[in-house]
Design an enzyme around this catalytic site. Structure first.
Site, mmCIF file in Angstrom:
data_model
loop_
_atom_site.group_PDB
_atom_site.id
_atom_site.type_symbol
_atom_site.label_atom_id
_atom_site.label_comp_id
_atom_site.label_asym_id
_atom_site.label_seq_id
_atom_site.Cartn_x
_atom_site.Cartn_y
_atom_site.Cartn_z
ATOM 1 N N GLY A 1 0.854 -1.194 0.000
ATOM 2 C CA GLY A 1 0.000 0.000 0.000
ATOM 3 C C GLY A 1 0.881 1.231 0.000
ATOM 4 O O GLY A 1 1.928 1.258 0.646
ATOM 5 N N LEU B 1 -1.295 7.367 2.338
ATOM 6 C CA LEU B 1 -0.620 8.177 3.351
ATOM 7 C C LEU B 1 0.172 7.308 4.309
ATOM 8 O O LEU B 1 1.328 7.590 4.602
ATOM 9 C CB LEU B 1 -1.647 8.997 4.130
ATOM 10 C CG LEU B 1 -2.240 10.174 3.380
ATOM 11 C CD1 LEU B 1 -3.208 10.923 4.271
ATOM 12 C CD2 LEU B 1 -1.148 11.116 2.906
ATOM 13 N N SER C 1 -16.894 17.486 0.323
ATOM 14 C CA SER C 1 -16.326 17.744 1.643
ATOM 15 C C SER C 1 -17.391 18.193 2.627
ATOM 16 O O SER C 1 -18.275 18.980 2.324
ATOM 17 C CB SER C 1 -15.262 18.818 1.541
ATOM 18 O OG SER C 1 -14.908 19.208 2.840
ATOM 19 N N ARG D 1 -20.676 13.065 11.896
ATOM 20 C CA ARG D 1 -21.093 12.364 10.684
ATOM 21 C C ARG D 1 -22.163 11.315 10.911
ATOM 22 O O ARG D 1 -23.137 11.246 10.171
ATOM 23 C CB ARG D 1 -19.878 11.689 10.053
ATOM 24 C CG ARG D 1 -18.915 12.682 9.509
ATOM 25 C CD ARG D 1 -17.675 12.026 8.992
ATOM 26 N NE ARG D 1 -16.850 13.051 8.346
ATOM 27 C CZ ARG D 1 -15.657 12.832 7.818
ATOM 28 N NH1 ARG D 1 -15.132 11.620 7.867
ATOM 29 N NH2 ARG D 1 -14.988 13.796 7.256
ATOM 30 N N HIS E 1 -18.215 5.514 3.645
ATOM 31 C CA HIS E 1 -17.113 6.412 3.374
ATOM 32 C C HIS E 1 -15.810 5.923 3.983
ATOM 33 O O HIS E 1 -14.749 6.013 3.375
ATOM 34 C CB HIS E 1 -17.497 7.774 3.956
ATOM 35 C CG HIS E 1 -16.391 8.744 4.018
ATOM 36 N ND1 HIS E 1 -15.699 9.121 2.901
ATOM 37 C CD2 HIS E 1 -15.846 9.422 5.043
ATOM 38 C CE1 HIS E 1 -14.778 9.995 3.255
ATOM 39 N NE2 HIS E 1 -14.828 10.182 4.541
ATOM 40 N N LEU F 1 -6.543 11.478 7.784
ATOM 41 C CA LEU F 1 -5.240 11.841 7.250
ATOM 42 C C LEU F 1 -4.233 11.884 8.388
ATOM 43 O O LEU F 1 -3.089 11.432 8.269
ATOM 44 C CB LEU F 1 -5.321 13.204 6.558
ATOM 45 C CG LEU F 1 -6.350 13.297 5.424
ATOM 46 C CD1 LEU F 1 -6.339 14.684 4.812
ATOM 47 C CD2 LEU F 1 -6.076 12.261 4.360
#
Lengths: 238, 248, 638
Positions: C40, C43, C284, C331, C402, C442
């Protein structure tokens, strides 16, 4: 010498060569036009200008040599870059639309080649004065300024220009050559700034307009002479 | 709507390719272009035929994986739009659509519409980075970055590395990509120490990969899905020139 | 087997410092003798590969995309959190830690989350030094915004492309190591199995997607950073290629899988437009800073143009239900509220699956230019997909899968229950509990890769002392044969249904039975149905083409085959967790006003599942969640 190596072997270096020589050639075109336009000031003025140039071989030959070098470098870089560009896409597209690219930008090599042949013709025509290609049956080399016959006869440029452009074919080819040259310049002058990196988003629209304007001005300036001759300018000259 | 597709088929890098014609039936205008291709491929598979291979991943215009030259224009020719964001409402019933891979010596075809774009990775490896190791970096606010510089760097950094600039360029030049990547770092204070080296190395690698030269036609800018400006190419020309004049 | 999280003792704030001191080091000269296989290149993977190579380890990095720069981290839009407190608005490491723990509904490991908040500040410094063009104020300092329901402005961003810019930073660091020869990169290469030798992960089996060649690589440790499993639901905001394969194969080799039922549904996605849909597009969450979410109060208004619905006939349901957080409610809560509105018949758009996100008030207040500057790219994206101009008509949004909080169980060192196997980023379960806050993904990916694994992997090398085997070892041959056999079996499938049709069927089932709201009957029905679909999959699948070359149909079939198995574990976990928390909402467990009801007495643990064979139920291991520092409270955003 990293500098020379970078300039003559890298893609960007060759573009610098192209841009810098192009720039110098454009300056020559401006100067040449300024000289030529003296034809409208009368026979005496332009012949004096011609005599000035010809009587100073220590000026004119280095200049000619310089121009030749510029032209050779300009053409050399064009050929090298074009060959590399052809090699970069070995398989062509079935359908290809050059979106966003104007006609002048896509035809630089072609217009360049035609202009190059035009320049050779032009040199043979008015500089070397090859009789066979001026289509008038007259020998331009024999045109002398009256009263200068003798040991140092002066060349009658004024008469040569007028007689030369009176031929419709010659004028036509000249207008076509200049037209393609200016099409070449409409892209070339603005690209020149791009290639040497003197462009950003603020200057870009202005420089593009200047390039286009310069090309149009040069075109009008250069063709003004044959057009004027065809319209009857200097009709008293035989 | 019903469409006719002319799709480039090529079994691998060594073989000759050719166009094959397929019918795309019952296409809905809300479909994305890639969804339309999915539908055609599904039908092919149901008939036991091999679907045509094409690259895609995020399908939201950011990963840069999707490609496709659609009717002669990479990504289909809608401003700021990658193929995956192109929707079928831009086509009409009965249209014939020609679909080809990116064509460039530096992007050899792997299969059908899939090409190998690792040349771009090698250009980045040549100098498209800031040489800092993890840890030991100063505080993020230690070096102020003028907003104008940060914004300009971001404009360049928005490049998704899809290769459309190469695909559309009549010379298959990669200058827009290389310029965007080099300018992103060269515009920032963090990129200054390696600015000259970066410009030289990246251009050198670009040349080695067999891309063509920039003749400033501007078509790269016109198809770029992130609308990267041609002015970055001028910047790279400048940076490379300065580095050259320094004798580096 | 008792699960030992290896959480260090001592006060919370000093655990990581103490632990770093306690970790054994590898002599710098010896580092080059160790080889790490990183799978992978998002990030977590790219940052880990680059950082490990910088330390001197030999690294091989694998990704299925054509370039490491294309990993799906690139699609993250909003931003990255960090406890910098640059805005002087009361932020601190402790506050970021607390917000994350609370946002995760008290189902995350306290010490991990605290460490995440601690290293968040280093991440920003690192990224700035790499040349990540974060947004700046006119004075040249870093700009921040409040994001995803946070009460402080701690989110750093690069326009709407933060994930892209952070990934490019990590990718560039990786590229630098590749150019130095410290990392060997294998793009278009998919990992298909982990190889265990003497119980330690010592290698992987990969398939070269271009040539079809299956090969093995031996290493001293294996690092999986392969993202989440959201694509099990077929429609998600994940990239088409995202898959569960690497961590699923690891699970089948003995790495426990934790909390698979914690799946995040993102509230602001563009609604589904039809059956052809191949993926969903997220916009976003920052849109909720200036957009107001509403649905028509009267069902008959749902088909009318939104502009014609008067103010008093609109139900601004988030503002009504959660007055203090309003449109910025977390969320899970926002998503569920939208689902409730649609379930009650107030949905708008195709199939009634959508609610409005309206910018009219903000445009009136701030002017259209300010809105364009803030969200222009999102409005453009919305227009490309829907053909509607959101400056004039409200956007339609609907929740979509998501992010997945669950993943491979890892200890404090990010090592799985298989020694030598590390899992980073979204692929592990560790830091987000039952729900992830915006701009934290992130942060976690980069924290794991830049600042955690480089320390902890050394400890494994220094203590395990198991030599790297050669790939000629019998275990490698066995694993390779297993992979090859599975490929052959897939290629031999000459049935009638395409991979997509199976994937869509599975995804629809999961979305309906194990999506935003779950209940016992539904989950049991799904658990009955999944093996049936799987059986049909293996009997009636069509896979075209050969192995020797690029074969996308084969790649996809392999990934879906793993989802077919994984789906069962997802539902098993969801069924077992008889409480509602974060992204896991069980309809049986809710307060009278419809809020999630946690059961701390019985379910305050990490559920780590151990594979026993496909025909046997997995064994549940519990890692109790002990909160030394924070008091478990009921999450309230009212």
């Amino acid at each position: 010498m990293n500098i020379l190596k970078n300039i003559f072997t890298t893609s960007l270096g060759k573009k610098y060569v192209m841009a810098v020589t192009g720039c110098a050639l454009v300056l020559f075109l401006v100067g040449h036009l300024a000289g030529n336009l003296q034809v409208f000031l009368g026979q005496e003025v332009i012949n004096r200008y011609g005599h000035f140039l010809q009587s100073n071989p220590e000026l004119i030959w280095p200049a000619r040599f310089g121009l030749l070098t510029l032209l050779v470098l300009h053409v050399w870089s064009a050929i090298r870059l074009t060959l590399e560009n052809r090699a970069a896409r070995p398989v062509a597209y079935g359908v290809y639309k050059p979106i966003g690219a104007n006609y002048a930008s896509r035809t630089m090599f072609m217009t360049g080649l035609i202009v190059f042949t035009f320049v050779i013709y032009h040199l043979l025509h008015y500089t070397v004065r090859v009789k066979a290609i001026n289509l008038t049956g007259q020998d331009f080399a024999a045109f002398k300024v009256p009263g200068t016959v003798g040991e140092h006869p002066q060349h009658d440029i004024y008469r040569m220009i007028i007689i030369g452009f009176r031929n419709i074919w010659v004028s036509g080819f000249y207008v076509l050559g200049i037209g393609l040259l200016c099409l070449h310049l409409s892209h070339g002058v603005s690209s020149m700034f791009q290639s040497i990196g003197w462009k950003n988003d603020s200057y870009r629209p202005l420089l593009d307009k200047i390039a286009c304007g310069l090309a149009i001005l040069l075109f009008l300036g250069y063709i003004s002479i044959p057009v004027a001759v065809l319209l009857g300018f200097g009709k008293d000259i035989q | 709507m019903n469409l006719t597709l002319k799709v480039w088929r090529q079994s691998n890098g060594q073989s000759q390719g050719r166009f094959e014609t397929y019918a795309a039936k019952n296409i809905i205008e809300d479909m994305s272009f890639l969804e339309m291709l999915d539908v055609v491929n599904e039908e092919l598979m149901e008939r036991g035929q091999e679907p045509f291979a094409f690259d895609s991943d995020c399908r939201e215009g950011i990963c840069g994986m999707c490609s496709l030259v659609i009717n002669g224009i990479p990504h289909g020719g809608h401003k700021g739009t990658a193929t995956c964001q192109l929707h079928m409402r831009h086509f009409k019933d009965g249209d014939t659509i020609t679909i080809e891979p990116w064509r460039a010596k530096a992007f050899p075809v792997i299969k059908d519409l899939v090409t190998n774009r690792s040349a771009f990775d090698r250009i980045i490896q040549a100098g498209g980075f800031v040489s800092v190791n993890t840890g030991g970096t100063p505080d993020g606010n230690a070096i102020p970055v003028p907003k104008i510089a940060a914004d300009a760097a971001m404009d360049a950094a928005a490049c998704i590395g899809c290769g459309a600039c190469v695909a559309v360029c009549k010379n298959a030049s990669a200058m827009l990509f290389v310029a965007a990547k080099a300018s992103h770092l060269n515009l920032l204070p963090q990129g200054q120490p390696e600015k000259d080296r970066r410009a030289l190395k990246m251009v050198q690698q670009m040349d080695e990969e067999g891309f063509g030269n920039c003749t400033v036609t501007g078509s790269c800018e016109a198809v770029c899905p992130k609308e990267i400006s041609l002015s970055f190419i001028a910047k790279l020309n400048r940076d490379f020139g300065v580095a050259t004049l320094k004798g580096k | 087997m008792a699960l030992d999280s290896k959480t260090p003792s001592g006060p919370l704030a000093q655990k990581w410092d103490k632990h770093r001191f306690d970790l054994k080091l590898v002599n710098p000269a010896n580092k080059r003798k160790f080889e790490v296989l990183v799978v992978g290149s998002g990030l977590a993977g790219a940052s880990a590969a680059a950082s490990l190579a910088e330390l001197g380890y030999k690294v091989k990095c694998f990704c299925f995309q054509d370039s490491p720069r294309r990993a799906h981290s690139i699609a993250a839009q909003g931003g990255i959190n960090a406890a910098k407190n640059y805005q002087n608005d009361g932020d601190s490491v402790y506050r970021l830690f607390y917000d994350t723990i609370k946002g995760g509904d008290f189902r995350a490991r306290e010490a991990n989350v605290y460490r995440l908040a601690q290293v968040s500040v280093n991440i920003i410094d690192q990224c700035v030094a790499q040349g990540v063009p974060f947004a700046r104020e006119y004075g040249g300092l870093l700009a921040n915004r409040s994001f995803g329901g946070a009460q402080v402005s701690r989110t750093f961003y690069a326009r709407g492309q933060t994930g892209q810019q952070l990934l490019l930073g990590a990718y560039q660091a990786l590229a630098r190591q590749i150019s130095l020869g410290a990392v060997q990169m294998f793009p278009r290469t998919e990992m298909l199995d982990v190889v265990l030798v003497d119980g330690h992960a010592k290698g992987i089996v990969v398939r070269n997607l271009v040539t079809g060649e299956v090969s093995t690589h031996a290493g001293d440790a294996v690092v999986l950073a392969t993202g989440g499993y959201g694509n099990a639901f077929f429609l998600s905001t994940n990239a088409k290629g995202c898959n569960v394969t690497s961590i699923w194969r690891a699970y089948k080799k003995g790495a426990f899988f934790a909390n698979p039922c914690y799946t995040q549904i993102h509230p602001t996605c563009i609604p589904v437009s039809g059956d052809h849909q191949s993926k969903l597009t997220l916009m976003s969450e920052s849109l909720r800073n200036d957009g107001r979410v509403w649905a028509p109060k009267r069902k008959e208004d749902c088909t009318k143009p939104p502009g014609s619905i008067p103010e008093d006939a609109r139900d601004y349901f988030l503002e009504r239900k959660y007055p203090s957080f309003g449109n910025l409610a977390p969320r899970d809560i926002s998503s569920r509220a939208a689902k409730e509105a649609c379930d009650a018949g107030h949905g708008v758009g195709p199939g009634g699956l959508g609610v409005y996100l309206d910018f009219a008030d903000s445009i009136k207040r701030l002017g259209v230019n300010v809105i364009r500057e803030r969200y222009g790219n999102l409005f453009d994206m919305y227009e490309k997909i829907t053909g509607e101009n959101a400056y004039e008509v409200p956007m339609r949004i609907y929740p979509a899968v998501h992010y997945t909080m669950g993943g491979t169980w890892v200890d404090y060192n990010l090592m799985t229950s298989v020694p030598g196997l590390f899992v980073l980023g979204e692929a592990n379960f560790s830091d987000h509990g039952a729900n992830r806050l915006g701009a934290s993904a992130l942060m976690q990916g980069l924290a794991d890769g830049y600042f955690v694994l480089p320390y902890t992997i050394g400890h494994y090398f220094a203590t395990s002392k198991i030599a790297r085997p050669a790939t000629s070892h019998a275990e490698f041959r066995k694993a390779e044969e297993g992979v090859q056999e599975r490929i052959n079996r897939l290629l031999a499938s000459k049935g009638k249904r395409t991979v997509t049709s199976f994937h869509r069927e599975l995804g629809k089932l999961l979305w309906e039975k194990c999506g935003m709201a779950r209940n016992e009957a539904g989950l049991k029905a799904a658990l009955k149905r999944i093996p049936e679909i799987r059986e049909e999959f293996w009997k009636n699948l069509i896979v075209t083409g050969q192995n020797g070359g690029l074969n996308q149909s084969l790649e996809y079939a392999g990934r879906v085959a793993d989802f077919m198995e994984f789906a069962e574990l997802l539902c098993t976990d969801a069924l077992h967790r008889r409480e509602s928390c974060g992204g896991h909402f069980r309809e049986e467990f809710q307060t009278p006003d419809g809020e999630a009801e946690r059961d701390d007495a019985n379910f305050s643990y990490v559920a780590a599942w151990e594979f026993q064979g496909l025909d046997k139920p997995p064994v549940l291991h519990k890692e109790p969640l002990v909160y030394e520092e924070v008091h478990m409270s009921t999450r309230s955003y009212k």
